[in-house]
Design an enzyme around this catalytic site. Structure first.
Site, PDB file in Angstrom:
ATOM      1  N   LYS A  75       0.870  -0.939   0.001  1.00  0.00           N
ATOM      2  CA  LYS A  75       0.171   0.029  -0.037  1.00  0.00           C
ATOM      3  C   LYS A  75       0.880   1.339   0.050  1.00  0.00           C
ATOM      4  O   LYS A  75       1.979   1.353   0.851  1.00  0.00           O
ATOM      5  CB  LYS A  75      -0.949  -0.003   1.121  1.00  0.00           C
ATOM      6  CG  LYS A  75      -1.864   1.098   1.323  1.00  0.00           C
ATOM      7  CD  LYS A  75      -2.950   1.029   2.307  1.00  0.00           C
ATOM      8  CE  LYS A  75      -4.212   1.929   2.500  1.00  0.00           C
ATOM      9  NZ  LYS A  75      -5.050   1.757   3.718  1.00  0.00           N
ATOM     10  N   SER A 150      -9.786   1.866   2.711  1.00  0.00           N
ATOM     11  CA  SER A 150      -9.081   2.615   1.958  1.00  0.00           C
ATOM     12  C   SER A 150      -7.901   1.710   0.947  1.00  0.00           C
ATOM     13  O   SER A 150      -7.337   2.215   0.075  1.00  0.00           O
ATOM     14  CB  SER A 150      -8.192   3.800   2.625  1.00  0.00           C
ATOM     15  OG  SER A 150      -7.426   2.940   3.591  1.00  0.00           O
ATOM     16  N   SER A 174     -10.104  -0.238   7.034  1.00  0.00           N
ATOM     17  CA  SER A 174      -9.501  -0.144   5.422  1.00  0.00           C
ATOM     18  C   SER A 174      -8.686  -1.400   5.008  1.00  0.00           C
ATOM     19  O   SER A 174      -8.357  -1.589   3.823  1.00  0.00           O
ATOM     20  CB  SER A 174      -8.535   0.916   5.747  1.00  0.00           C
ATOM     21  OG  SER A 174      -9.144   2.144   5.846  1.00  0.00           O
TER      22      SER A 174
END
Length: 483
Positions: A75, A150, A174
């Site tokens: 990420k 997210s 997330s």
């Protein structure tokens, strides 16, 4: 069967080279990512170089760890030395960290092959990955829908087989919510189990890094590699890390499972409810005893979270001032430089949360909002503590719905925030939780079952998740991206 173990065996038997594995992953990204947009950048040269090192070790007869040669997505809010890290924000366009995050450092030492940095909602603020300052990621099961957020890029990449495993961060859901929407395994560990050093901060008392995988055992292997004490993170727990794979058993005899009744009801899709109820029945079949549990403040979590998280974000994001790195807007003086840069560099959702947080912390409102939210947080933790005096693990849906259409909720922030209704209370209490695939709706969209453990209860989560996975076939289904 663990996909990591299977590939590891092929590598040490020299049936396939680490370079060939890396090339296959990169080729898959090239083939499908123009439609998916899971990756903000692909790190092909670094991936091949790391794979060559692994092949050299194997050729020399040196032992390699389970993650050596395994393709992984990272990420893009995790700092990678010498590789651009943007947090999907224009304000960090071109930012190259001068240091490595603890988790990526550990993965490098383990020989894992980073194939790229995955897309996210800007600064990890969002539930659909539509808030990225660069691109919108699609759900591999239906390209017109969102992957969740997210960490939507990481979830989509694993679901689409662009990489075998990935890392995400979880502040209010997330990791777990996109795992549910993309039909993969996603885990948020106990707060402090994994070092946050090098994770770009959103809400420091809530953020935690965790794994995505297509199998529970693979998530356990990845967590094993990244967990552990780190003196560079003052919130890091100094506790021994067990071998999580030793906890994996095919039955649940003697395990007490509590169903969080407060998670069911208003806002929950019927198809999600049916899939979760069927999953609970399967846990009973596997030998678990099932008990109804009430956490009275469970649904108050979302209100407390949207005071606490923005408050912490307003402080954490104050550092982006255009002085040393990132975007710098043209201005006649220092104050203008600050305001113009932040106005231009931050997206709408980030600005919304900074303003919310600044307001909640302001004189005259601190007691009414922030202090009250922290009191509610304590009560939520007490509800969970009470529940764990009766049961070993809690279950509920991961998300109230399956993946929604891109653009469907962008103009309705409150509706978007409700996507994390089931996951947020877990972050407020600092507990570990995992989403495992438990079904599909009529549109062939995945549904996730959330397992919640007590503090440092990761072994129990892996045990329950593994037993459920072994007794079902949901994890065998993959999206068709051949068109």
């Amino acid at each position: 069967m663990s996909l990591i173990r299977a590939l590891h065996q092929q590598l040490i038997d020299q049936e396939i080279s680490a370079v060939a594995v890396a090339q296959a992953s990169l080729a898959r990204i090239e083939a499908v990512d123009d439609r998916l947009k899971s990756f903000l950048q692909v790190t092909a040269p670094q991936a091949i170089a790391q794979a060559e090192k692994v092949d050299a070790q194997i050729a020399a007869g040196e032992p390699i760890g389970l993650l050596a040669g395994i393709p992984i997505g990272i990420k893009d809010n995790l700092c990678t030395k010498g590789i651009v890290t943007t947090c999907a924000s224009q304000i960090l366009r071109g930012f190259v960290p001068p240091y490595e995050s603890t988790v990526t450092e550990k993965l490098q030492k383990a020989g894992a092959v980073m194939v790229g940095k995955t897309n996210l909602d800007e600064f990890a603020m969002g539930s659909s990955t539509e808030n990225s300052g660069y691109q919108v990621t699609a759900n591999p099961w239906d390209l017109t829908r969102v992957p969740g957020g997210s960490s939507g890029g990481s979830a989509a990449a694993v679901a689409a087989d662009e990489c075998l495993i990935a890392l995400g961060s979880d502040t209010g859901g997330s990791i777990r919510q996109p795992a549910s929407l993309c039909g993969v395994v996603g885990m948020k560990p106990t707060y402090g189990l994994v070092s946050r050093f090098g994770l770009v901060a959103y809400a420091s008392s809530l953020d935690q890094i965790g794994p995505f995988a297509r199998r529970v055992e693979d998530a356990a292997i990845l967590l094993q590699a990244i967990a552990g004490h780190d003196s560079r993170d003052s919130t890091s727990l100094d506790v021994p890390i067990p071998d999580y794979t030793q906890a994996l058993k095919p039955d649940l005899k003697g395990v007490k499972v509590g169903v969080i009744m407060d998670a069911f009801g208003e806002g929950l899709d019927d198809t999600v409810n049916e899939a979760v109820q069927t999953a609970i029945a399967k846990l009973r079949e596997l030998g678990a005893t099932i008990e109804e549990i009430h956490c009275p403040r469970f649904r108050s979590g979302i209100a407390a979270y949207y005071v606490i998280a923005p408050s912490e974000a307003s402080a954490n994001l104050a550092r982006y001032d255009a002085v040393r790195y990132g975007l710098r807007a043209e201005a006649d003086n220092l104050m203008e430089m600050y305001t113009h840069t932040r106005a231009k560099g931050f997206g709408a959702e980030v600005k919304r949360r900074i303003m919310l947080g600044t307001y909640a912390l302001s004189a005259g409102y601190y007691d009414a909002y922030y202090l009250k939210a922290q009191k509610v947080r304590t009560l939520i933790k007490q509800d969970f503590d009470q529940a764990f005096t009766k049961v070993d693990v809690l279950v509920c849906p991961t998300a109230p719905t399956t993946a929604f259409k891109a653009g469907e909720k962008t103009d309705d922030p409150l509706s978007m925030y409700l996507s994390d209704l089931m996951t947020i209370p877990v972050n407020l209490a600092g507990l570990p939780a995992m989403s495992v695939p438990c079904g599909f709706d009529d549109n062939n969209l995945p549904i996730g079952l959330q397992l919640v453990g007590n503090v440092l209860g990761e072994e129990m989560l892996f045990r329950v998740g593994y037993a459920y996975e072994q007794a079902t076939t949901w994890h065998d289904r993959q999206p068709d991206l051949s068109a």
